[in-house]
Design a protein around this motif. Structure first.
Motif, PDB file in Angstrom:
ATOM      1  N   MET A 137      29.661  43.741  27.652  1.00 33.17           N
ATOM      2  CA  MET A 137      30.225  43.556  28.933  1.00 33.17           C
ATOM      3  C   MET A 137      31.234  44.611  28.878  1.00 33.17           C
ATOM      4  SD  MET A 137      32.365  40.622  30.627  1.00 33.17           S
ATOM      5  CE  MET A 137      34.042  40.528  29.381  1.00 33.17           C
ATOM      6  N   VAL A 138      31.008  45.645  30.159  1.00 33.89           N
ATOM      7  CA  VAL A 138      31.892  46.827  30.379  1.00 33.89           C
ATOM      8  C   VAL A 138      32.287  46.815  31.599  1.00 33.89           C
ATOM      9  CG1 VAL A 138      30.861  48.051  28.263  1.00 33.89           C
ATOM     10  CG2 VAL A 138      29.913  48.177  30.591  1.00 33.89           C
ATOM     11  N   GLY A 139      33.239  47.495  31.948  1.00 36.50           N
ATOM     12  CA  GLY A 139      33.554  47.717  33.185  1.00 36.50           C
ATOM     13  C   GLY A 139      35.164  47.246  33.449  1.00 36.50           C
ATOM     14  N   ALA A 140      35.860  48.074  34.539  1.00 37.28           N
ATOM     15  CA  ALA A 140      37.180  47.845  34.870  1.00 37.28           C
ATOM     16  C   ALA A 140      37.235  46.631  35.991  1.00 37.28           C
ATOM     17  CB  ALA A 140      38.010  49.087  35.534  1.00 37.28           C
ATOM     18  N   SER A 141      36.177  45.955  36.194  1.00 37.04           N
ATOM     19  CA  SER A 141      36.196  45.008  37.348  1.00 37.04           C
ATOM     20  C   SER A 141      37.005  44.012  37.233  1.00 37.04           C
ATOM     21  CB  SER A 141      34.940  44.539  37.705  1.00 37.04           C
ATOM     22  OG  SER A 141      33.778  45.607  37.735  1.00 37.04           O
ATOM     23  N   GLY A 142      37.150  43.140  35.900  1.00 34.15           N
ATOM     24  CA  GLY A 142      38.051  42.203  35.899  1.00 34.15           C
ATOM     25  C   GLY A 142      39.601  42.555  36.162  1.00 34.15           C
ATOM     26  N   ALA A 143      39.899  43.784  35.409  1.00 32.46           N
ATOM     27  CA  ALA A 143      41.439  44.136  35.558  1.00 32.46           C
ATOM     28  C   ALA A 143      41.725  44.597  36.950  1.00 32.46           C
ATOM     29  CB  ALA A 143      41.678  45.392  34.825  1.00 32.46           C
ATOM     30  N   ILE A 144      40.859  45.045  37.543  1.00 32.29           N
ATOM     31  CA  ILE A 144      40.955  45.432  39.289  1.00 32.29           C
ATOM     32  C   ILE A 144      40.940  44.235  39.932  1.00 32.29           C
ATOM     33  CG2 ILE A 144      39.935  46.780  40.985  1.00 32.29           C
ATOM     34  CD1 ILE A 144      38.863  49.005  39.001  1.00 32.29           C
ATOM     35  N   ALA A 145      40.046  43.247  39.782  1.00 29.96           N
ATOM     36  CA  ALA A 145      40.163  41.868  40.341  1.00 29.96           C
ATOM     37  C   ALA A 145      41.488  41.422  40.073  1.00 29.96           C
ATOM     38  CB  ALA A 145      39.067  41.050  39.692  1.00 29.96           C
ATOM     39  N   GLY A 146      42.148  41.391  39.034  1.00 29.51           N
ATOM     40  CA  GLY A 146      43.463  40.873  39.122  1.00 29.51           C
ATOM     41  C   GLY A 146      44.651  41.889  39.935  1.00 29.51           C
ATOM     42  N   VAL A 147      44.150  43.005  40.047  1.00 36.81           N
ATOM     43  CA  VAL A 147      44.856  43.639  41.388  1.00 36.81           C
ATOM     44  C   VAL A 147      44.795  43.224  42.639  1.00 36.81           C
ATOM     45  CG1 VAL A 147      45.251  46.131  42.344  1.00 36.81           C
ATOM     46  CG2 VAL A 147      45.229  46.014  39.841  1.00 36.81           C
ATOM     47  N   LEU A 148      43.428  42.812  42.762  1.00 35.50           N
ATOM     48  CA  LEU A 148      43.136  42.441  44.057  1.00 35.50           C
ATOM     49  C   LEU A 148      43.957  40.820  44.355  1.00 35.50           C
ATOM     50  CD1 LEU A 148      39.495  42.804  44.421  1.00 35.50           C
ATOM     51  CD2 LEU A 148      41.288  44.484  45.074  1.00 35.50           C
ATOM     52  N   GLY A 149      43.837  40.067  43.397  1.00 33.84           N
ATOM     53  CA  GLY A 149      44.605  39.003  43.725  1.00 33.84           C
ATOM     54  C   GLY A 149      46.002  38.926  43.733  1.00 33.84           C
ATOM     55  N   ALA A 150      46.633  39.979  42.989  1.00 36.38           N
ATOM     56  CA  ALA A 150      48.096  40.294  43.288  1.00 36.38           C
ATOM     57  C   ALA A 150      48.462  40.742  44.711  1.00 36.38           C
ATOM     58  CB  ALA A 150      48.613  41.015  42.312  1.00 36.38           C
ATOM     59  N   TYR A 151      47.328  41.711  45.141  1.00 33.16           N
ATOM     60  CA  TYR A 151      47.561  42.130  46.431  1.00 33.16           C
ATOM     61  C   TYR A 151      47.624  41.231  47.549  1.00 33.16           C
ATOM     62  CZ  TYR A 151      47.034  45.779  50.296  1.00 33.16           C
ATOM     63  OH  TYR A 151      47.016  46.220  51.173  1.00 33.16           O
ATOM     64  N   LEU A 152      46.481  40.280  47.451  1.00 34.14           N
ATOM     65  CA  LEU A 152      46.233  39.150  48.340  1.00 34.14           C
ATOM     66  C   LEU A 152      47.892  38.073  48.406  1.00 34.14           C
ATOM     67  CD1 LEU A 152      44.498  37.726  50.286  1.00 34.14           C
ATOM     68  CD2 LEU A 152      43.792  36.189  48.129  1.00 34.14           C
ATOM     69  N   LEU A 153      48.216  38.134  47.385  1.00 34.83           N
ATOM     70  CA  LEU A 153      49.724  37.237  47.602  1.00 34.83           C
ATOM     71  C   LEU A 153      50.803  37.997  48.118  1.00 34.83           C
ATOM     72  CD1 LEU A 153      48.208  35.090  45.978  1.00 34.83           C
ATOM     73  CD2 LEU A 153      50.181  34.630  44.703  1.00 34.83           C
ATOM     74  N   LEU A 154      50.764  39.397  47.757  1.00 37.24           N
ATOM     75  CA  LEU A 154      51.908  40.247  48.235  1.00 37.24           C
ATOM     76  C   LEU A 154      51.721  40.885  49.719  1.00 37.24           C
ATOM     77  CD1 LEU A 154      51.899  42.798  45.259  1.00 37.24           C
ATOM     78  CD2 LEU A 154      53.828  41.262  46.017  1.00 37.24           C
ATOM     79  N   HIS A 155      50.275  41.001  50.252  1.00 37.13           N
ATOM     80  CA  HIS A 155      50.275  41.374  51.388  1.00 37.13           C
ATOM     81  C   HIS A 155      48.999  41.020  52.147  1.00 37.13           C
ATOM     82  CE1 HIS A 155      53.214  44.578  50.368  1.00 37.13           C
ATOM     83  NE2 HIS A 155      52.286  44.987  49.136  1.00 37.13           N
ATOM     84  N   PRO A 156      49.033  39.705  52.471  1.00 38.06           N
ATOM     85  CA  PRO A 156      47.795  38.990  52.845  1.00 38.06           C
ATOM     86  C   PRO A 156      47.517  39.549  54.524  1.00 38.06           C
ATOM     87  CG  PRO A 156      49.571  37.370  52.800  1.00 38.06           C
ATOM     88  CD  PRO A 156      50.021  38.543  52.028  1.00 38.06           C
TER      89      PRO A 156
END
Length: 271
Positions: free
Chosen positions: A136-155
């Motif tokens: 398994m390769v890719g930054a998708s999982g880490a970037i998904a964490g960024v998306l989860g944080a953004y959703l709570l910060l700036h919905p």
């Protein structure tokens, strides 16, 4: 029909050095991958990708591809990608949303946050299929964490979405709650249908990373940075091309904020 996020309306106060560094490393590693022969590219995936069976000790790699400890592959895999579309999609989402999340916590904390989300994503994909030998390769999982944080910060922040529907081409404001909530819903539906021990998109990694980001952001944000911040522009409004050409910080165009749309002052506002 095409719906593609291209920017947001959220200015930042810090230069997103870590976001840029992560993007630069991903691009550099991918260019290195592309410089290899087809056989060498496959060997690189096994050498530096996360292989659940190797991670949990039920399998060992052949000597010619066993170059780093199994635990280290969790981190090396975050900078590798399986193709141009894989890389491009990840970098686009990191470019749009990473700067605001980094702005909310500072450079050092954001680096730790990003890596922790990547670890959570790798484990979310690996634990359900501990005997899988598919890398398994890719930054998708880490970037998904960024998306989860953004959703709570700036919905209620608006994401500029390029819409192409037959002969209709528009750029419209769509609330982050719709864009990111919809993305997470699609990942969840696909994750329930796709076996974790088969190749393809690592949906469980996306889900795990997203949840990790949402859980960690209240702990990593700086004091004074609010959750659920208000909107800065009108939702579902067509964006004029002139607005996109204006200079802005990070991935966003400049916007004129009314007093009721301004966030509470944070620690970076002190002089």
């Amino acid at each position: 029909m095409l719906f593609l996020p291209i920017a947001d309306d959220n200015p930042t106060h810090r230069t997103p050095f870590v976001t840029w560094m992560m993007m630069g490393l991903c691009i550099a590693v991918f260019l290195w991958q592309q410089s290899l022969s087809e056989e060498e590219q496959i060997m690189a995936l096994y050498s530096f990708g996360v292989i659940p069976a190797v991670l949990f000790g039920s399998q060992t790699l052949p000597a010619e591809v066993d170059v780093i400890p199994a635990w280290a592959s969790i981190f090396s895999s975050m900078f590798m990608h399986g193709g141009w579309l894989h890389l491009g999609g990840n970098m686009l989402y990191l470019w749009i949303f990473g700067n605001n999340v980094e702005d909310s916590m500072g450079h050092g904390r954001f680096l730790v946050f990003y890596l922790l989300c990547g670890v959570a994503a790798a484990l979310a994909q690996s634990v359900p299929a501990p005997d899988s030998v598919i890398p398994m390769v890719g930054a998708s999982g880490a970037i998904a964490g960024v998306l989860g944080a953004y959703l709570l910060l700036h919905p209620r922040a608006n994401v500029r979405v390029f819409m192409w529907l037959l002969v209709i081409i528009r750029i419209i404001n769509v609330p982050a709650a719709v864009v990111l909530g919809g993305w997470f819903l699609m990942q969840s539906i696909s994750g329930l249908q796709a076996p974790a021990d088969q190749g393809g998109v690592a949906f469980l990694a996306h889900i795990g990373g997203f949840i990790a980001g949402a859980v960690l952001i209240p702990l990593f944000r700086e004091r004074g940075v609010p959750l659920f911040a208000g909107a800065r522009s009108r939702p579902f409004q067509v964006v004029k091309a002139s607005e996109l050409r204006r200079g802005g910080g990070g991935s966003v165009p400049a916007v004129k904020l009314s007093d009721r749309h301004r966030r509470p002052p944070g620690p970076w506002d002190r002089t």
